[in-house]
Design an enzyme around this catalytic site. Structure first.
Site, PDB file in Angstrom:
ATOM      1  N   LYS A  22       0.824  -1.213   0.000  1.00 31.26           N
ATOM      2  CA  LYS A  22       0.000   0.000   0.000  1.00 31.26           C
ATOM      3  C   LYS A  22       0.860   1.266   0.000  1.00 31.26           C
ATOM      4  CE  LYS A  22      -1.765   1.835   3.930  1.00 31.26           C
ATOM      5  NZ  LYS A  22      -1.610   3.299   3.968  1.00 31.26           N
ATOM      6  N   CYS A 117      -6.828  13.295  11.497  1.00 26.81           N
ATOM      7  CA  CYS A 117      -5.672  12.485  11.859  1.00 26.81           C
ATOM      8  C   CYS A 117      -6.123  11.367  12.767  1.00 26.81           C
ATOM      9  CB  CYS A 117      -4.644  13.324  12.600  1.00 26.81           C
ATOM     10  SG  CYS A 117      -4.084  14.724  11.665  1.00 26.81           S
TER      11      CYS A 117
HETATM   12  C1  UD1 Z   1       4.244   6.763   6.911  1.00 23.59           C
HETATM   13  C2  UD1 Z   1       3.265   5.637   6.693  1.00 23.59           C
HETATM   14  C3  UD1 Z   1       2.585   5.286   8.022  1.00 23.59           C
HETATM   15  C4  UD1 Z   1       3.646   4.960   9.073  1.00 23.59           C
HETATM   16  C5  UD1 Z   1       4.704   6.054   9.165  1.00 23.59           C
HETATM   17  C6  UD1 Z   1       5.872   5.668  10.049  1.00 23.59           C
HETATM   18  C7  UD1 Z   1       2.594   6.000   4.403  1.00 23.59           C
HETATM   19  C8  UD1 Z   1       1.510   6.407   3.457  1.00 23.59           C
HETATM   20  N1  UD1 Z   1       2.301   6.065   5.718  1.00 23.59           N
HETATM   21  O1  UD1 Z   1       3.508   7.878   7.410  1.00 23.59           O
HETATM   22  O2  UD1 Z   1       1.744   4.172   7.788  1.00 23.59           O
HETATM   23  O3  UD1 Z   1       3.027   4.812  10.332  1.00 23.59           O
HETATM   24  O4  UD1 Z   1       5.236   6.344   7.859  1.00 23.59           O
HETATM   25  O5  UD1 Z   1       6.466   4.505   9.586  1.00 23.59           O
HETATM   26  O6  UD1 Z   1       3.667   5.599   3.988  1.00 23.59           O
HETATM   27  N2  UD1 Z   1       7.058  14.249  11.363  1.00 23.59           N
HETATM   28  C9  UD1 Z   1       7.370  15.553  11.659  1.00 23.59           C
HETATM   29  N3  UD1 Z   1       7.359  16.468  10.636  1.00 23.59           N
HETATM   30  C10 UD1 Z   1       7.086  16.117   9.350  1.00 23.59           C
HETATM   31  C11 UD1 Z   1       6.787  14.778   9.056  1.00 23.59           C
HETATM   32  C12 UD1 Z   1       6.780  13.851  10.088  1.00 23.59           C
HETATM   33  O7  UD1 Z   1       7.630  15.894  12.811  1.00 23.59           O
HETATM   34  O8  UD1 Z   1       7.108  16.993   8.474  1.00 23.59           O
HETATM   35  C13 UD1 Z   1       7.048  13.245  12.461  1.00 23.59           C
HETATM   36  C14 UD1 Z   1       5.670  12.602  12.666  1.00 23.59           C
HETATM   37  O9  UD1 Z   1       4.861  13.391  13.524  1.00 23.59           O
HETATM   38  C15 UD1 Z   1       6.039  11.268  13.262  1.00 23.59           C
HETATM   39  C16 UD1 Z   1       7.392  10.926  12.590  1.00 23.59           C
HETATM   40  O10 UD1 Z   1       7.885  12.165  12.076  1.00 23.59           O
HETATM   41  O11 UD1 Z   1       6.254  11.380  14.643  1.00 23.59           O
HETATM   42  C17 UD1 Z   1       7.309   9.934  11.463  1.00 23.59           C
HETATM   43  O12 UD1 Z   1       6.365  10.357  10.510  1.00 23.59           O
HETATM   44  P1  UD1 Z   1       6.484   9.945   8.970  1.00 23.59           P
HETATM   45  O13 UD1 Z   1       7.564   8.939   8.797  1.00 23.59           O
HETATM   46  O14 UD1 Z   1       6.542  11.187   8.166  1.00 23.59           O
HETATM   47  O15 UD1 Z   1       5.070   9.238   8.712  1.00 23.59           O
HETATM   48  P2  UD1 Z   1       4.165   9.326   7.426  1.00 23.59           P
HETATM   49  O16 UD1 Z   1       5.018   9.452   6.208  1.00 23.59           O
HETATM   50  O17 UD1 Z   1       3.063  10.293   7.639  1.00 23.59           O
END
Ligand code: UD1
Length: 430
Positions: A22, A117
């Site tokens: 996915k 969210c």
């Molecule tokens: C992706 C996955 C999700 C998974 C997550 C972590 C997809 C579509 N979704 O979500 O299923 O749970 O990776 O493996 O691939 N963060 C920040 N700033 C940002 C971006 C993220 O602080 O700009 C933080 C988030 O709050 C979180 C951490 O970084 O605590 C990881 O998030 P991230 O890896 O970005 O998750 P997603 O890409 O949203």
């Protein structure tokens, strides 16, 4: 509106075939916006998150042709807008990949932030920092529209303050056609990052180092169509591994990349489950008794946060006290309330949960709080005594292809049942 009904206690036995990933699909589909002609993508999972992303591209003017259930051809040549309104993005978190893809194509993007969210605040500051370092000016406008534009995107070193899957992907999408060299440091290393890089390279991009924490992207001026097969879904595989173990079962899980499952396999073995790896399958055998363990979720290659709820279900009946520490999301224990309705004994303190193993879970009416929480409820229902009914299964449908049939084929007593009342708009968990 449907719910799931599960009569627990059946031991799972047989074979389960894993679908395409996915989280790779929802990145690769928007990446087709960067190509000048047709992309043929194989091993597409037949799930609602994917149909949602395909629908968005179609509404933007792309020509979509389904060759069969798992193969799709996308021609984005006919897309002529860089604007994506909220009505199109509201159901899918991953629709924010359209920002990177449209920036890469037009040096402009106006995309509404996706809705609600599920496990705490999900900021995109790192995505924006990356776009700005590539030379884009980014503002948040009325109606949560992100407006990003540049005269010309220019490669740059980008240090990610935190490991982020989404920010790494979005910057890759924006940078593949930027002028010069982009270096993403402290990049995410998940298998779907590597899959996206392979897809971009198949289109003629020059992306190196994906799967390590430094990704180097030499911008190219044009990308062409290609044929590409998506990797198997690591989390779907892990979920069925946990389900097989939970029921004291014996299941061969086929079409997997065992290396992607290493952290899940290691933790199952630590719990006392037998896991045998083959070239592209894993066999899980269990007697339904589990040793206590400590579990901490971390970015890849650590234990995936998207497997935390499913694994925690096993720990709810493991002997002794298990500690689960959530290292990625601030609020990913909502499902524990549901698990406690089934008899689990858990104390939550912030991002730490203490599981005191109980003898057995008992069936109860519960709900799916998000995609993986829903998967955990299924596993709990399969191992519980009596009947479990799960509502809000729209979340589960977003990420697991044909899961009722896949589970019934290995002996689970699970089926869908119509319910009349409506539930609130569900937004993808992941
Ligand atoms: C992706 C996955 C999700 C998974 C997550 C972590 C997809 C579509 N979704 O979500 O299923 O749970 O990776 O493996 O691939 N963060 C920040 N700033 C940002 C971006 C993220 O602080 O700009 C933080 C988030 O709050 C979180 C951490 O970084 O605590 C990881 O998030 P991230 O890896 O970005 O998750 P997603 O890409 O949203």
């Amino acid at each position: 509106m449907e719910k799931l009904v599960i009569h627990g206690g059946n031991r799972l036995s047989g074979e389960i075939e894993i679908s395409g990933a996915k989280n790779a699909a929802v990145a690769i589909i928007p990446a087709t916006l960067l190509a000048q002609d047709v992309c043929r993508i194989e091993n597409i999972p037949n799930i609602s998150d994917v149909s949602c992303m395909v629908r968005i591209l179609s509404q933007m003017g792309a020509q979509i042709r389904y060759i069969n259930k798992h193969t799709i051809e996308i021609n984005t040549k006919t897309v002529n807008s860089y604007i994506v309104p909220y009505e199109m993005t509201k159901q899918l978190r991953a629709s924010y990949y359209l920002i990177g893809a449209l920036l890469g194509r037009y040096s402009r993007a106006k995309v509404a932030l996706p809705g609600g969210c599920n496990f705490g605040v999900r900021p995109i500051d790192l995505h924006i920092k990356g776009f700005e370092l590539l030379g884009a000016k980014t503002t948040v406008e009325e109606n949560a529209m992100i407006n990003a534009s540049a005269d010309m995107l220019t490669g740059s070193p980008i240090y990610m303050d935190k490991v982020s899957v989404g920010a790494t992907i979005n910057v890759m999408l924006a940078a593949v056609k930027a002028r010069g060299l982009t270096i993403i440091e402290n990049a995410a290393k998940e298998p779907h990052i590597v899959d996206l890089a392979n897809f971009l390279n198949a289109m003629g991009a020059d992306v190196r180092g994906a799967g390590t924490d430094v990704i180097k992207i030499h911008g190219v001026s044009n990308l062409h169509g290609c044929t590409y097969a998506i990797i198997p879904d690591q989390i779907e595989a892990g979920t069925y591994m946990a389900a097989a173990a939970a029921t004291g079962g014996d299941v061969l899980i086929k079409n997997v990349i065992p290396k992607h499952l290493e952290s899940i396999t290691a933790k199952l073995i630590e719990c006392g489950v037998k896991v045998t790896e083959y070239d592209d399958s894993v066999r899980v055998q269990s007697d339904g008794k589990f040793k206590r363990i400590n579990l901490k979720t971390m970015p890849h290659p650590g234990f995936p946060t998207d497997m935390q709820p499913q694994m925690a279900v096993l720990l709810s009946v493991a002997e002794g006290t298990s500690l689960v520490s959530e290292g990625v999301w601030d609020n990913r224990f909502k499902y524990i309330d549901q698990l406690m309705r089934m008899g689990a004994d858990v104390q939550v303190d912030g991002t730490m949960a203490v599981f005191q193993g109980v003898k057995e879970l008992m069936g109860a009416p519960v709900k799916a709080d998000d995609l993986r929480a829903g998967a955990a409820m299924i596993i709990a229902g399969l191992m519980a005594r009596g009947t479990t009914e799960i509502e809000d299964i729209i979340y589960i449908d977003r990420g697991y292809e044909d899961y009722v049939d896949k589970l019934r084929n290995v002996g689970a007593d699970i089926y869908r049942k119509e319910i009349s009342q409506t539930s609130s708009d569900a937004v993808s968990a992941g």
